[in-house]
Structure formats: structure tokens, C-alpha cells
Design a protein around this motif. Structure first.
Motif, short mmCIF file in Angstrom:
data_model
loop_
_atom_site.label_atom_id
_atom_site.label_comp_id
_atom_site.label_asym_id
_atom_site.label_seq_id
_atom_site.Cartn_x
_atom_site.Cartn_y
_atom_site.Cartn_z
N ALA A 181 0.84 -1.20 0.00
CA ALA A 181 0.00 0.00 0.00
C ALA A 181 0.88 1.24 0.00
N THR A 182 0.36 2.30 -0.59
CA THR A 182 1.06 3.58 -0.58
C THR A 182 0.09 4.69 -0.19
N THR A 183 0.62 5.71 0.44
CA THR A 183 -0.19 6.85 0.85
C THR A 183 0.72 8.06 1.04
N LYS A 184 0.14 9.23 1.04
CA LYS A 184 0.87 10.45 1.37
C LYS A 184 0.49 10.87 2.79
N VAL A 185 1.46 11.46 3.50
CA VAL A 185 1.26 11.84 4.90
C VAL A 185 1.71 13.28 5.14
N LYS A 186 1.11 13.91 6.15
CA LYS A 186 1.46 15.29 6.50
C LYS A 186 2.86 15.38 7.09
N ASP A 187 3.16 14.52 8.05
CA ASP A 187 4.42 14.57 8.79
C ASP A 187 4.89 13.14 9.01
N LEU A 188 6.03 12.80 8.44
CA LEU A 188 6.51 11.42 8.48
C LEU A 188 6.73 10.91 9.90
N ASP A 189 7.39 11.69 10.75
CA ASP A 189 7.67 11.23 12.11
C ASP A 189 6.39 10.96 12.88
N HIS A 190 5.41 11.86 12.75
CA HIS A 190 4.14 11.66 13.44
C HIS A 190 3.42 10.44 12.88
N PHE A 191 3.43 10.30 11.57
CA PHE A 191 2.81 9.12 10.95
C PHE A 191 3.40 7.84 11.53
N LEU A 192 4.73 7.76 11.57
CA LEU A 192 5.38 6.54 12.07
C LEU A 192 5.04 6.27 13.52
N GLU A 193 4.91 7.32 14.32
CA GLU A 193 4.53 7.15 15.73
C GLU A 193 3.15 6.50 15.84
N VAL A 194 2.17 7.02 15.12
CA VAL A 194 0.81 6.46 15.19
C VAL A 194 0.76 5.09 14.51
N PHE A 195 1.44 4.95 13.37
CA PHE A 195 1.46 3.69 12.63
C PHE A 195 2.00 2.56 13.51
N SER A 196 3.03 2.86 14.30
CA SER A 196 3.70 1.84 15.10
C SER A 196 3.02 1.57 16.44
N THR A 197 2.00 2.33 16.79
CA THR A 197 1.32 2.13 18.08
C THR A 197 -0.16 1.83 17.85
N LYS A 198 -0.98 2.86 17.78
CA LYS A 198 -2.43 2.66 17.58
C LYS A 198 -2.73 1.91 16.29
N GLY A 199 -2.03 2.27 15.24
CA GLY A 199 -2.25 1.59 13.97
C GLY A 199 -1.86 0.12 14.05
N ALA A 200 -0.73 -0.17 14.70
CA ALA A 200 -0.28 -1.57 14.84
C ALA A 200 -1.28 -2.38 15.66
N ASP A 201 -1.78 -1.79 16.72
CA ASP A 201 -2.78 -2.50 17.54
C ASP A 201 -4.02 -2.84 16.73
N LYS A 202 -4.51 -1.86 15.96
CA LYS A 202 -5.72 -2.08 15.16
C LYS A 202 -5.46 -3.10 14.05
N ARG A 203 -4.31 -2.97 13.36
CA ARG A 203 -3.99 -3.95 12.30
C ARG A 203 -3.87 -5.35 12.89
N GLY A 204 -3.20 -5.46 14.03
CA GLY A 204 -3.03 -6.76 14.68
C GLY A 204 -4.35 -7.40 15.06
N SER A 205 -5.31 -6.57 15.45
CA SER A 205 -6.62 -7.12 15.82
C SER A 205 -7.35 -7.70 14.61
N HIS A 206 -6.88 -7.36 13.41
CA HIS A 206 -7.46 -7.89 12.18
C HIS A 206 -6.52 -8.86 11.47
N GLY A 207 -5.55 -9.40 12.21
CA GLY A 207 -4.72 -10.47 11.70
C GLY A 207 -3.42 -10.10 11.02
N SER A 208 -3.07 -8.82 11.00
CA SER A 208 -1.79 -8.44 10.39
C SER A 208 -0.65 -9.03 11.21
N GLN A 209 0.35 -9.54 10.52
CA GLN A 209 1.52 -10.11 11.18
C GLN A 209 2.71 -9.15 11.16
N GLY A 210 2.48 -7.91 10.72
CA GLY A 210 3.55 -6.92 10.72
C GLY A 210 3.62 -6.17 9.40
#
Length: 90
Positions: A4-33
Motif C-alpha cells: 500500500a502507498t499513501t501520502k502523509v502530512k508529517d513522516l515522524d508523526h505518521f510513524l509514531e501512530v502507525f507503530s502504536t495505535k495503527g499496529a494494535d488495530k492492524r493486529g486485531s485484524h490479523g496483520s503479522q507486521g
């Protein structure tokens, strides 16, 4: 695997949310990383390769909490998926 590809406002902030809240939500739907790359030409574009199946991706994409997490992460639009064409040896 899903690409997947997307554009983001701020890379550092994106990575912070992606690696925490986003990871939790993805994991709850079976993502392995996921592995994330920054586009070499468009500095505000990221690419992610997910260890995930289509069913899990669809469940994540339709989860009512997902849009809020994506908005918090600073997505500038909806992610676009790469079309899988095949796997090849060396």
C-alpha cells in the motif's frame, strides 16, 4: 502480502501512530507486521508491505475506528493498493 502507498502530512508523526495505535488495530485484524519505506522522489509518500491477507485488510479497512486512526496519523488521502502480479525465484 499487501503493498500500500499513501501520502502523509508529517513522516515522524505518521510513524509514531502507525507503530502504536495503527499496529494494535492492524493486529486485531490479523496483520503479522509491516515494513515501511519512504518514497525516494515524493518525500511525503510512504510505502508499506504488510504481512496480511485480503480478508484481514478488508476487515481493517471497514472497521469504524480505522478512519480516525488514519486521520490522527496524518494521511492525506486513502491508501492505494498495489496489484499483486506474482512471486518469482531469484
Amino acid at each position: 502480502m499487501i503493498l500500500a502507498t499513501t501520502k502523509v502530512k508529517d513522516l515522524d508523526h505518521f510513524l509514531e501512530v502507525f507503530s502504536t495505535k495503527g499496529a494494535d488495530k492492524r493486529g486485531s485484524h490479523g496483520s503479522q507486521g509491516a515494513t515501511v519505506y519512504r518514497d525516494p522522489i515524493e518525500e511525503d509518500r510512504v510505502w508499506a508491505v504488510f504481512n496480511w491477507d485480503e480478508e484481514g485488510w478488508t476487515a481493517f479497512a471497514t472497521d469504524p475506528e480505522t478512519p480516525g486512526i488514519m486521520q490522527e496519523a496524518g494521511h492525506l488521502g486513502r491508501p492505494s493498493l498495489g496489484q499483486y502480479l506474482g512471486s518469482f525465484d531469484a
